[in-house]
Design a protein around this motif. Structure first.
Motif, PDB file in Angstrom:
ATOM      1  N   PRO A  45     -20.235 -23.557  10.634  1.00  0.00           N
ATOM      2  CA  PRO A  45     -19.095 -24.296  10.084  1.00  0.00           C
ATOM      3  C   PRO A  45     -17.756 -23.899  10.698  1.00  0.00           C
ATOM      4  O   PRO A  45     -16.728 -24.448  10.317  1.00  0.00           O
ATOM      5  N   GLY A  46     -17.743 -22.935  11.641  1.00  0.00           N
ATOM      6  CA  GLY A  46     -16.487 -22.516  12.245  1.00  0.00           C
ATOM      7  C   GLY A  46     -15.596 -21.834  11.221  1.00  0.00           C
ATOM      8  O   GLY A  46     -16.063 -21.261  10.245  1.00  0.00           O
ATOM      9  N   VAL A  47     -14.276 -21.928  11.409  1.00  0.00           N
ATOM     10  CA  VAL A  47     -13.338 -21.253  10.507  1.00  0.00           C
ATOM     11  C   VAL A  47     -12.846 -22.252   9.467  1.00  0.00           C
ATOM     12  O   VAL A  47     -12.357 -23.324   9.796  1.00  0.00           O
ATOM     13  N   LEU A  48     -12.986 -21.869   8.185  1.00  0.00           N
ATOM     14  CA  LEU A  48     -12.437 -22.703   7.109  1.00  0.00           C
ATOM     15  C   LEU A  48     -11.259 -21.925   6.542  1.00  0.00           C
ATOM     16  O   LEU A  48     -11.433 -20.811   6.128  1.00  0.00           O
ATOM     17  N   ASN A  49     -10.114 -22.514   6.511  1.00  0.00           N
ATOM     18  CA  ASN A  49      -8.970 -21.764   5.988  1.00  0.00           C
ATOM     19  C   ASN A  49      -8.907 -21.820   4.475  1.00  0.00           C
ATOM     20  O   ASN A  49      -8.107 -22.547   3.907  1.00  0.00           O
ATOM     21  N   ILE A  50      -9.760 -21.018   3.821  1.00  0.00           N
ATOM     22  CA  ILE A  50      -9.841 -21.139   2.360  1.00  0.00           C
ATOM     23  C   ILE A  50      -9.537 -19.820   1.648  1.00  0.00           C
ATOM     24  O   ILE A  50      -9.738 -19.714   0.450  1.00  0.00           O
ATOM     25  N   LYS A  51      -9.033 -18.848   2.408  1.00  0.00           N
ATOM     26  CA  LYS A  51      -8.701 -17.551   1.791  1.00  0.00           C
ATOM     27  C   LYS A  51      -7.681 -17.766   0.666  1.00  0.00           C
ATOM     28  O   LYS A  51      -6.665 -18.447   0.846  1.00  0.00           O
ATOM     29  N   GLY A  52      -7.990 -17.209  -0.508  1.00  0.00           N
ATOM     30  CA  GLY A  52      -7.067 -17.302  -1.654  1.00  0.00           C
ATOM     31  C   GLY A  52      -7.027 -18.671  -2.331  1.00  0.00           C
ATOM     32  O   GLY A  52      -6.233 -18.899  -3.240  1.00  0.00           O
ATOM     33  N   LYS A  53      -7.902 -19.584  -1.894  1.00  0.00           N
ATOM     34  CA  LYS A  53      -7.879 -20.952  -2.460  1.00  0.00           C
ATOM     35  C   LYS A  53      -8.928 -21.118  -3.566  1.00  0.00           C
ATOM     36  O   LYS A  53      -9.957 -20.448  -3.566  1.00  0.00           O
ATOM     37  N   ARG A  54      -8.645 -22.057  -4.457  1.00  0.00           N
ATOM     38  CA  ARG A  54      -9.660 -22.452  -5.454  1.00  0.00           C
ATOM     39  C   ARG A  54     -10.452 -23.619  -4.858  1.00  0.00           C
ATOM     40  O   ARG A  54      -9.872 -24.651  -4.481  1.00  0.00           O
ATOM     41  N   VAL A  55     -11.770 -23.421  -4.770  1.00  0.00           N
ATOM     42  CA  VAL A  55     -12.613 -24.351  -4.010  1.00  0.00           C
ATOM     43  C   VAL A  55     -13.656 -25.014  -4.917  1.00  0.00           C
ATOM     44  O   VAL A  55     -14.288 -24.348  -5.734  1.00  0.00           O
ATOM     45  N   LEU A  56     -13.815 -26.310  -4.743  1.00  0.00           N
ATOM     46  CA  LEU A  56     -14.902 -27.027  -5.410  1.00  0.00           C
ATOM     47  C   LEU A  56     -15.893 -27.482  -4.338  1.00  0.00           C
ATOM     48  O   LEU A  56     -15.520 -28.207  -3.411  1.00  0.00           O
ATOM     49  N   SER A  78     -29.669 -25.503  -0.680  1.00  0.00           N
ATOM     50  CA  SER A  78     -28.465 -25.893   0.077  1.00  0.00           C
ATOM     51  C   SER A  78     -27.216 -25.345  -0.591  1.00  0.00           C
ATOM     52  O   SER A  78     -26.340 -24.768   0.055  1.00  0.00           O
ATOM     53  N   MET A  79     -27.143 -25.558  -1.907  1.00  0.00           N
ATOM     54  CA  MET A  79     -25.948 -25.142  -2.621  1.00  0.00           C
ATOM     55  C   MET A  79     -25.815 -23.619  -2.627  1.00  0.00           C
ATOM     56  O   MET A  79     -24.724 -23.082  -2.485  1.00  0.00           O
ATOM     57  N   LYS A  80     -26.953 -22.932  -2.741  1.00  0.00           N
ATOM     58  CA  LYS A  80     -26.939 -21.457  -2.737  1.00  0.00           C
ATOM     59  C   LYS A  80     -26.376 -20.959  -1.401  1.00  0.00           C
ATOM     60  O   LYS A  80     -25.499 -20.092  -1.356  1.00  0.00           O
ATOM     61  N   LEU A  81     -26.873 -21.551  -0.340  1.00  0.00           N
ATOM     62  CA  LEU A  81     -26.454 -21.169   1.007  1.00  0.00           C
ATOM     63  C   LEU A  81     -24.963 -21.425   1.205  1.00  0.00           C
ATOM     64  O   LEU A  81     -24.215 -20.577   1.704  1.00  0.00           O
ATOM     65  N   ALA A  82     -24.529 -22.615   0.817  1.00  0.00           N
ATOM     66  CA  ALA A  82     -23.119 -22.990   0.988  1.00  0.00           C
ATOM     67  C   ALA A  82     -22.229 -22.099   0.121  1.00  0.00           C
ATOM     68  O   ALA A  82     -21.163 -21.639   0.562  1.00  0.00           O
ATOM     69  N   HIS A  83     -22.664 -21.831  -1.104  1.00  0.00           N
ATOM     70  CA  HIS A  83     -21.889 -21.004  -2.023  1.00  0.00           C
ATOM     71  C   HIS A  83     -21.719 -19.597  -1.457  1.00  0.00           C
ATOM     72  O   HIS A  83     -20.612 -19.047  -1.446  1.00  0.00           O
ATOM     73  N   GLU A  84     -22.808 -19.032  -0.940  1.00  0.00           N
ATOM     74  CA  GLU A  84     -22.737 -17.684  -0.350  1.00  0.00           C
ATOM     75  C   GLU A  84     -21.768 -17.668   0.826  1.00  0.00           C
ATOM     76  O   GLU A  84     -20.954 -16.757   0.948  1.00  0.00           O
ATOM     77  N   PHE A  85     -21.857 -18.693   1.654  1.00  0.00           N
ATOM     78  CA  PHE A  85     -20.981 -18.750   2.822  1.00  0.00           C
ATOM     79  C   PHE A  85     -19.519 -18.841   2.402  1.00  0.00           C
ATOM     80  O   PHE A  85     -18.657 -18.111   2.907  1.00  0.00           O
ATOM     81  N   VAL A  86     -19.235 -19.714   1.449  1.00  0.00           N
ATOM     82  CA  VAL A  86     -17.841 -19.917   1.008  1.00  0.00           C
ATOM     83  C   VAL A  86     -17.298 -18.641   0.358  1.00  0.00           C
ATOM     84  O   VAL A  86     -16.152 -18.250   0.601  1.00  0.00           O
ATOM     85  N   MET A  87     -18.134 -17.964  -0.435  1.00  0.00           N
ATOM     86  CA  MET A  87     -17.694 -16.725  -1.097  1.00  0.00           C
ATOM     87  C   MET A  87     -17.258 -15.665  -0.086  1.00  0.00           C
ATOM     88  O   MET A  87     -16.362 -14.873  -0.358  1.00  0.00           O
ATOM     89  N   LYS A  88     -17.908 -15.670   1.083  1.00  0.00           N
ATOM     90  CA  LYS A  88     -17.584 -14.667   2.106  1.00  0.00           C
ATOM     91  C   LYS A  88     -16.208 -14.887   2.732  1.00  0.00           C
ATOM     92  O   LYS A  88     -15.687 -14.024   3.432  1.00  0.00           O
ATOM     93  N   GLN A  89     -15.623 -16.069   2.494  1.00  0.00           N
ATOM     94  CA  GLN A  89     -14.320 -16.376   3.104  1.00  0.00           C
ATOM     95  C   GLN A  89     -13.150 -15.935   2.209  1.00  0.00           C
ATOM     96  O   GLN A  89     -12.025 -16.381   2.415  1.00  0.00           O
ATOM     97  N   ASN A  90     -13.426 -15.161   1.185  1.00  0.00           N
ATOM     98  CA  ASN A  90     -12.403 -14.663   0.254  1.00  0.00           C
ATOM     99  C   ASN A  90     -11.557 -15.732  -0.422  1.00  0.00           C
ATOM    100  O   ASN A  90     -10.317 -15.647  -0.425  1.00  0.00           O
ATOM    101  N   PRO A  91     -12.189 -16.722  -1.003  1.00  0.00           N
ATOM    102  CA  PRO A  91     -11.417 -17.700  -1.775  1.00  0.00           C
ATOM    103  C   PRO A  91     -11.008 -17.070  -3.105  1.00  0.00           C
ATOM    104  O   PRO A  91     -11.554 -16.031  -3.497  1.00  0.00           O
ATOM    105  N   ALA A  92     -10.062 -17.695  -3.834  1.00  0.00           N
ATOM    106  CA  ALA A  92      -9.659 -17.167  -5.142  1.00  0.00           C
ATOM    107  C   ALA A  92     -10.770 -17.448  -6.157  1.00  0.00           C
ATOM    108  O   ALA A  92     -11.087 -16.595  -6.991  1.00  0.00           O
TER     109      ALA A  92
END
Ligand code: ADE
Length: 220
Positions: free
Chosen positions: A79-90, A101-115
């Motif tokens: 997915p490259g770089v997602l600028n989601i640090k500190g963001k609230r993500v849905l 799919s959702m488990k995988l995506a959720h784990e990936f997004v959590m690693k990007q330090n979102p709020a």
């Protein structure tokens, strides 16, 4: 019967999206939405509109497998770089079935330090190992079906037909084949359009008003 397939209408999609919107609107205020490509793209876009969230990204999960095979393992395409640090993500997808799919995506997004991260799907099947925070409708395992979303009709009907179409068949006979093998009900007018599209795409051959698979497409 091989398994049950159920056609989903645009009305269903609107109803489920609205149900999800109602659950979210007073409880979670996302900065951005991530739609899981491809199944979550349309629901994510609809929620982006109804929740007034213009920041809409997507990441792609892929499956090795075809319609209604459970062996398809989910993988995340880079997915490259997602600028989601500190963001609230849905995160939005069409269905949680195995939940992979959702488990995988959720784990990936959590690693990007979102709020904060929350997840939403149109349909949630109770057997799923991942339970989304919001969903439009819960389906018990007993009521499991392969849900044919309006944006996947060609792919799914193609997969189903290649399993059961063995001889030249009229539109009426194809309608019956789908009903007998999968309990699938598709209005004949709609099915005719899809079958005509298959002929144009070389997925079916039409001769004297009857459809058949091209020689190479027969699945054993
Ligand atoms: N993707 C994963 N499980 C599904 C199901 N039961 N119906 C439609 N799409 C799916």
């Amino acid at each position: 019967m091989e398994f049950r397939a159920k056609a989903v209408s645009w009305d269903d999609i609107e109803r489920w999206c609205d149900e999800v919107r109602k659950q979210i609107v007073n409880t979670f205020s996302p900065d951005l939405i991530i739609g899981l490509s491809r199944g979550g793209l349309v629901p994510a876009r609809i929620l982006s509109d109804s929740l007034w969230i213009k920041d809409l990204l997507s990441i792609k999960t892929e499956h090795w497998g075809i319609t209604a095979t459970q062996d398809g393992k989910a993988v995340l395409r880079d997915p490259g770089v997602l600028n989601i640090k500190g963001k609230r993500v849905l995160i939005v997808d069409d269905i949680t079935d195995t939940g992979q799919s959702m488990k995988l995506a959720h784990e990936f997004v959590m690693k990007q330090n979102p709020a904060e991260v929350k997840t939403a799907t149109m349909l949630h099947i109770t057997r799923s190992s991942f339970v989304p925070d919001f969903y439009g409708e819960e389906i018990t395992e007993k009521n499991w079906a392969w849900f044919i979303f309006p944006w996947n009709v060609h792919e799914d009907v193609d997969n189903l037909l290649s399993r059961v179409l063995r001889k030249e068949s009229s539109l009426e006979q194809v309608t019956e084949l789908l009903q007998d093998n999968f309990e699938l009900v598709i209005p004949q007018k709609h099915l005719k359009k899809v079958l005509d599209d298959f002929v144009t795409a070389g997925k079916l051959v039409l001769k004297s008003g009857k459809f058949r698979l091209p020689e190479k497409a027969v699945v054993q």
